[in-house]
Motif scaffolding. Structure first.
Motif, PDB file in Angstrom:
ATOM      1  N   LYS A 292       7.860  -4.942  94.438  1.00 34.48           N
ATOM      2  CA  LYS A 292       8.814  -4.472  92.617  1.00 34.48           C
ATOM      3  C   LYS A 292       7.157  -3.924  92.216  1.00 34.48           C
ATOM      4  O   LYS A 292       7.773  -2.761  91.765  1.00 34.48           O
ATOM      5  CB  LYS A 292       9.930  -5.655  92.208  1.00 34.48           C
ATOM      6  CG  LYS A 292      11.098  -4.938  92.583  1.00 34.48           C
ATOM      7  CD  LYS A 292      11.613  -5.849  91.922  1.00 34.48           C
ATOM      8  CE  LYS A 292      13.315  -5.824  93.059  1.00 34.48           C
ATOM      9  NZ  LYS A 292      14.484  -6.178  92.180  1.00 34.48           N
ATOM     10  N   LEU A 293       6.774  -4.900  91.361  1.00 34.55           N
ATOM     11  CA  LEU A 293       5.662  -4.476  90.962  1.00 34.55           C
ATOM     12  C   LEU A 293       4.749  -3.852  91.365  1.00 34.55           C
ATOM     13  O   LEU A 293       4.022  -2.621  90.320  1.00 34.55           O
ATOM     14  CB  LEU A 293       4.436  -6.177  90.571  1.00 34.55           C
ATOM     15  CG  LEU A 293       5.626  -7.159  89.236  1.00 34.55           C
ATOM     16  CD1 LEU A 293       4.748  -7.845  89.284  1.00 34.55           C
ATOM     17  CD2 LEU A 293       5.062  -6.705  87.951  1.00 34.55           C
TER      18      LEU A 293
ATOM     19  N   ARG B  51       5.559  -1.540  93.808  1.00 30.35           N
ATOM     20  CA  ARG B  51       5.777  -0.497  93.460  1.00 30.35           C
ATOM     21  C   ARG B  51       5.665   0.312  92.178  1.00 30.35           C
ATOM     22  O   ARG B  51       5.557   1.265  92.100  1.00 30.35           O
ATOM     23  CB  ARG B  51       7.784  -0.737  93.555  1.00 30.35           C
ATOM     24  CG  ARG B  51       8.008  -0.135  95.332  1.00 30.35           C
ATOM     25  CD  ARG B  51       9.376   0.026  95.821  1.00 30.35           C
ATOM     26  NE  ARG B  51       9.433  -1.628  95.827  1.00 30.35           N
ATOM     27  CZ  ARG B  51      10.580  -1.791  95.653  1.00 30.35           C
ATOM     28  NH1 ARG B  51      11.490  -1.373  95.283  1.00 30.35           N
ATOM     29  NH2 ARG B  51      10.729  -3.280  96.214  1.00 30.35           N
ATOM     30  N   LEU B  52       5.797  -0.444  91.190  1.00 35.69           N
ATOM     31  CA  LEU B  52       5.800  -0.064  89.459  1.00 35.69           C
ATOM     32  C   LEU B  52       4.323   0.550  89.335  1.00 35.69           C
ATOM     33  O   LEU B  52       3.941   1.689  88.351  1.00 35.69           O
ATOM     34  CB  LEU B  52       6.099  -1.053  88.533  1.00 35.69           C
ATOM     35  CG  LEU B  52       7.092  -1.294  88.085  1.00 35.69           C
ATOM     36  CD1 LEU B  52       7.243  -2.482  87.352  1.00 35.69           C
ATOM     37  CD2 LEU B  52       8.909  -0.316  87.397  1.00 35.69           C
ATOM     38  N   LYS B  53       2.969  -0.341  89.869  1.00 37.60           N
ATOM     39  CA  LYS B  53       1.531   0.040  89.759  1.00 37.60           C
ATOM     40  C   LYS B  53       1.144   1.485  90.168  1.00 37.60           C
ATOM     41  O   LYS B  53       0.447   2.066  90.204  1.00 37.60           O
ATOM     42  CB  LYS B  53       1.362  -0.806  91.311  1.00 37.60           C
ATOM     43  CG  LYS B  53      -0.793  -0.683  90.584  1.00 37.60           C
ATOM     44  CD  LYS B  53      -0.995  -2.343  90.910  1.00 37.60           C
ATOM     45  CE  LYS B  53      -3.026  -2.032  91.001  1.00 37.60           C
ATOM     46  NZ  LYS B  53      -3.569  -2.754  92.129  1.00 37.60           N
TER      47      LYS B  53
END
Length: 65
Positions: A59-60, A62-64
């Protein structure tokens, strides 16, 4: 949006494994016996933690992007 629930689960699992390891250490020190089930329980807990951490990492990442 950040999923704090997963961090809570990780925290609880680490505490649980920590307690299990301490109990095993006390028993081993007093009886010189360790059981396969103890090791299985610890490994299962570790697997759950890794699954949660991998999910958070995905998830992190993907946020990046």
């Amino acid at each position: 949006h950040f999923d704090e629930e997963k961090f809570d689960k990780i925290y609880k699992l680490i505490g649980s494994i920590s307690n299990n390891v301490n109990q095993i250490a006390v028993r081993v020190n007093s009886t010189d016996k360790i059981y396969a089930e103890d090791i299985v329980n610890i490994k299962e807990g570790q697997d759950k933690i890794w699954q949660l951490l991998n999910s958070l990492q995905s998830k992190l990442l993907r946020l990046k992007r």
